[in-house]
Design an enzyme around this catalytic site. Structure first.
Site, PDB file in Angstrom:
ATOM      1  N   TYR A   1       0.801  -1.228   0.000  1.00 58.30           N
ATOM      2  CA  TYR A   1       0.000   0.000   0.000  1.00 58.30           C
ATOM      3  C   TYR A   1       0.834   1.279   0.000  1.00 58.30           C
ATOM      4  O   TYR A   1       0.270   2.362  -0.004  1.00 58.30           O
ATOM      5  CB  TYR A   1      -0.994   0.025   1.166  1.00 58.30           C
ATOM      6  CG  TYR A   1      -0.456  -0.313   2.529  1.00 58.30           C
ATOM      7  CD1 TYR A   1       0.284   0.597   3.257  1.00 58.30           C
ATOM      8  CD2 TYR A   1      -0.735  -1.541   3.101  1.00 58.30           C
ATOM      9  CE1 TYR A   1       0.745   0.294   4.518  1.00 58.30           C
ATOM     10  CE2 TYR A   1      -0.286  -1.877   4.362  1.00 58.30           C
ATOM     11  CZ  TYR A   1       0.458  -0.953   5.071  1.00 58.30           C
ATOM     12  OH  TYR A   1       0.919  -1.274   6.322  1.00 58.30           O
ATOM     13  N   LYS A   2       2.151   1.129   0.000  1.00 57.13           N
ATOM     14  CA  LYS A   2       2.999   2.322  -0.028  1.00 57.13           C
ATOM     15  C   LYS A   2       3.387   2.587  -1.488  1.00 57.13           C
ATOM     16  O   LYS A   2       2.553   3.012  -2.282  1.00 57.13           O
ATOM     17  CB  LYS A   2       4.208   2.123   0.871  1.00 57.13           C
ATOM     18  CG  LYS A   2       3.824   1.909   2.351  1.00 57.13           C
ATOM     19  CD  LYS A   2       5.039   1.641   3.221  1.00 57.13           C
ATOM     20  CE  LYS A   2       4.658   1.274   4.639  1.00 57.13           C
ATOM     21  NZ  LYS A   2       4.244   2.431   5.439  1.00 57.13           N
TER      22      LYS A   2
ATOM     23  N   ARG B   1       8.925  13.284   7.415  1.00 58.19           N
ATOM     24  CA  ARG B   1       9.203  12.333   6.333  1.00 58.19           C
ATOM     25  C   ARG B   1       8.531  12.773   5.034  1.00 58.19           C
ATOM     26  O   ARG B   1       7.345  13.130   5.017  1.00 58.19           O
ATOM     27  CB  ARG B   1       8.625  10.953   6.663  1.00 58.19           C
ATOM     28  CG  ARG B   1       9.214  10.277   7.844  1.00 58.19           C
ATOM     29  CD  ARG B   1       8.889   8.783   7.828  1.00 58.19           C
ATOM     30  NE  ARG B   1       7.498   8.537   7.471  1.00 58.19           N
ATOM     31  CZ  ARG B   1       7.008   7.317   7.225  1.00 58.19           C
ATOM     32  NH1 ARG B   1       7.812   6.260   7.282  1.00 58.19           N
ATOM     33  NH2 ARG B   1       5.743   7.151   6.929  1.00 58.19           N
TER      34      ARG B   1
END
Lengths: 412, 412
Positions: free
Chosen positions: A223-224, A371
């Site tokens: 899912y990233k 991030r």
């Protein structure tokens, strides 16, 4: 040369061989999305693929679709489609369950293949890796030790000669540091340890060569960078040479050699299917299928080249903003992520919020890390330049100090 | 009185308080669907709910939807919506992972709460229950024994005083036999054993009263009678009194007390959330959400009354066809399924195929069971009458003996 003007970025976009891929994703208006390392964007074909599964395969085909629509084999067909993205054979990857469950299966399977009883992990790994190792150790009587995998202690720990399994993230979720998969795997093997690689932050982001590196096991989420949707099923890799011996503990019926015999005793399937447990969420699998279709048309070399160029660009803007970076400047030690820090208490969180208010979405990880993920399939150089500009303005002008950016309410 | 004519069935349909629920499901033309015990039908609102999650929550909201769309809490909010269907408190159920993983978690957690080391299972349970118990026993050093839970041996086995955990299916997947949850749980407790109930074939089909029965743990799938779609995430129940002590081994970060602290050590969440592992497939959860919305409008007493009437009706037609039944005639021992047998080699499989060719979908389970599930929310009395008529014709006229019905190719 890293571009320093928006005009140079526009020229790079015009020459970018990956630029057409952008059309294969949906992105909201007014957003520069630098959080594809947390949740990837929606592939344009995913809604129709999901709707087809729901309305035709489920609604009209009903239970017949387990055969007619290939549902039973999805863990294998989707695994085979992921395989080339991680340097694996098509018979070495299955899709199913979540990263946590797959970590559990691989760590226990690896422990059972060894006479030793130490699981060596990394001190700063993503929590689920640490917690699952703790859980697996608690059940098996193994001991867990942790080490900084980027320092000299890793070699020293392995040299103690008692490590059964080394569990490492290929890319560090906090810092974006990329590890040397081949070198580390070789070192571990020289010291008699098996290696489980966590690819959550590298699959789809950096070149991964599991076979060439001699890796034993690996797990990863989809899912990233793989863009399969929130909480989409994870994948698991087991090197072919281990298939016959690997004994994983979540022995559900999908991992059985002859599941439709309904036999009273468990007998593992001969190949990587032995790592499956039960039925998988097909509706979620459909989105993964759409995403992997996009990936089948991506040139992974081009992805890596652009990823490094985008992160170079953002790092140069971050330096201009006066922020410190946890992400290495060396290309061979960098994933597809930039992690920044600003030492003042609460600054990191507030800067991320101020950027979000400007439409630049990154994320914050406690205690102090900002991030930013860079996904070459759908980000342009111009967007990254603009995001860098927003960062410079938010930090230099102290915009983040406004009270509205400092209140903590988010869960993720 | 069980109806004997189609006209009587039409009258029952006209008076059926559940008849309007049929409109809330999509069913293909020309099909009488008697396999809702394997994969439930599509709720009419599911496509739109899934599309909204995919296109708006994921596509537009992106990572922000973990907060804004309530994704983080879905395991709990969906669990709370299932709770009233199984007689549980809203804080005693979570949704996530599959049945196999949840069986593993509950069996190991129960073993850890006991000084004893025997898991008593049922000889004919669904294979994943048997295989997962085998896997859990292999890891923990526990011993597994199996018993016919419908015979006198169950009491004798419990009386041996060494059983830590009793794992039973509430409804037997092969025979459709319904077990006495309250009485069996009481008996097990009297002998010092904890009980894990598998509700895969009972949730949504028969009244379930976990709290009133004093059950300790339970698991169940959502894709059968609960209509949440193929392989949809499972649920897990843990009695509130066990929350503080229950220690499950798949300790992923979603089960942590403070997951966003990213602390190095695992500390389980105080409530039932400690049974969670990692991120869940939200796209699949959306279909479950749509289905539970339908269930929130269902009267469970009416469901049970109609279920018994439908199975009575089909049993009477099966008797007319001369088939044997594994399903009890007594109402208090019957789930919402009818299992038939025809002793001639290969007959069961071929009869099911011949029925499918006529649009009547049931399923076959090795070695010789024809299974027919009855879902009161979307089946009419007339349909069940017609299905029975097809059965009578297929069997009496020997239609199933045609070669085309005898070839085995299906996986499910």
């Amino acid at each position: 040369m890293t571009p320093t003007t928006r005009q140079e970025c526009a020229a790079l976009d015009a020459a970018d061989p990956l630029a057409p891929m952008r059309e294969q994703f949906v992105l909201p208006e007014g957003v520069i999305y630098l959080d594809g390392n947390s949740l990837g964007a929606l592939p344009r074909t995913a809604p129709a693929r999901v709707a087809d599964l729901v309305e035709r395969e489920w609604g009209q085909g009903l239970v017949r679709s387990w055969n007619d629509a290939g549902w039973w084999d999805k863990p294998r067909t989707l695994g085979a489609a992921i395989a080339p993205l991680v340097g694996a054979g098509t018979d070495e990857v299955v899709v199913g369950d979540g990263t946590s469950a797959n970590l559990f299966k691989t760590v226990v399977a690896a422990l059972r293949m060894s006479e030793r009883d130490v699981v060596l992990g990394e001190a700063g790994n993503f929590p689920t890796d640490l917690y699952v190792t703790e859980g697996a150790a608690g059940l098996t009587g193994a001991t867990q030790r942790r080490v900084d995998p980027d320092g000299p202690e890793l070699a020293a720990e392995l040299a103690r000669g008692d490590v059964a399994v080394l569990l490492l993230s290929h890319v560090d979720y906090r810092t974006g540091v990329l590890r040397d998969m081949a070198g580390t795997t070789r070192l571990a093997h020289e010291h008699g340890a098996l290696v489980v690689w966590d690819l959550c932050h590298s699959a789809g982001a950096v070149p991964v060569d599991l076979s060439g590196s001699g890796a034993d096991f690996a797990v990863g989420c989809t899912y990233k960078y793989l863009n399969a949707g929130p909480g989409a099923p994870a994948f698991l890799y087991a090197a072919r040479r281990h298939h016959a011996r690997a004994d994983q503990p979540l022995s559900g019926w999908h991992g059985h050699a002859r599941p439709f015999d309904f036999a009273p005793g468990y007998e593992p399937a001969p190949g990587v299917s032995r790592f499956l447990s039960g039925s998988q969420p097909l509706v979620a699998d459909a989105a993964l299928e759409a995403s992997l279709e996009v990936w089948s048309g991506a040139d992974l070399e081009q992805v890596r080249t652009k990823s490094l160029a985008l992160t170079d660009l953002f790092l140069s803007r971050a330096a201009e903003a006066g922020l410190g970076s946890l992400t290495p400047s060396e290309h061979d030690r960098r994933g597809s992520q930039v992690s920044l820090v600003e030492p003042e208490e609460g600054a990191g969180y507030a800067i991320v919020q101020a950027l979000i208010a400007r439409g630049v979405i990154g994320d914050f990880r406690a205690p102090d890390v900002m991030r930013f993920g860079f996904t070459p399939l759908y980000l342009s150089y111009t967007e990254v330049f603009d995001a860098g500009q927003a960062l410079v303005e938010v930090v230099r002008e102290g915009e983040w100090r406004q009270e509205r950016f400092r209140a903590r309410s988010q869960v993720t």
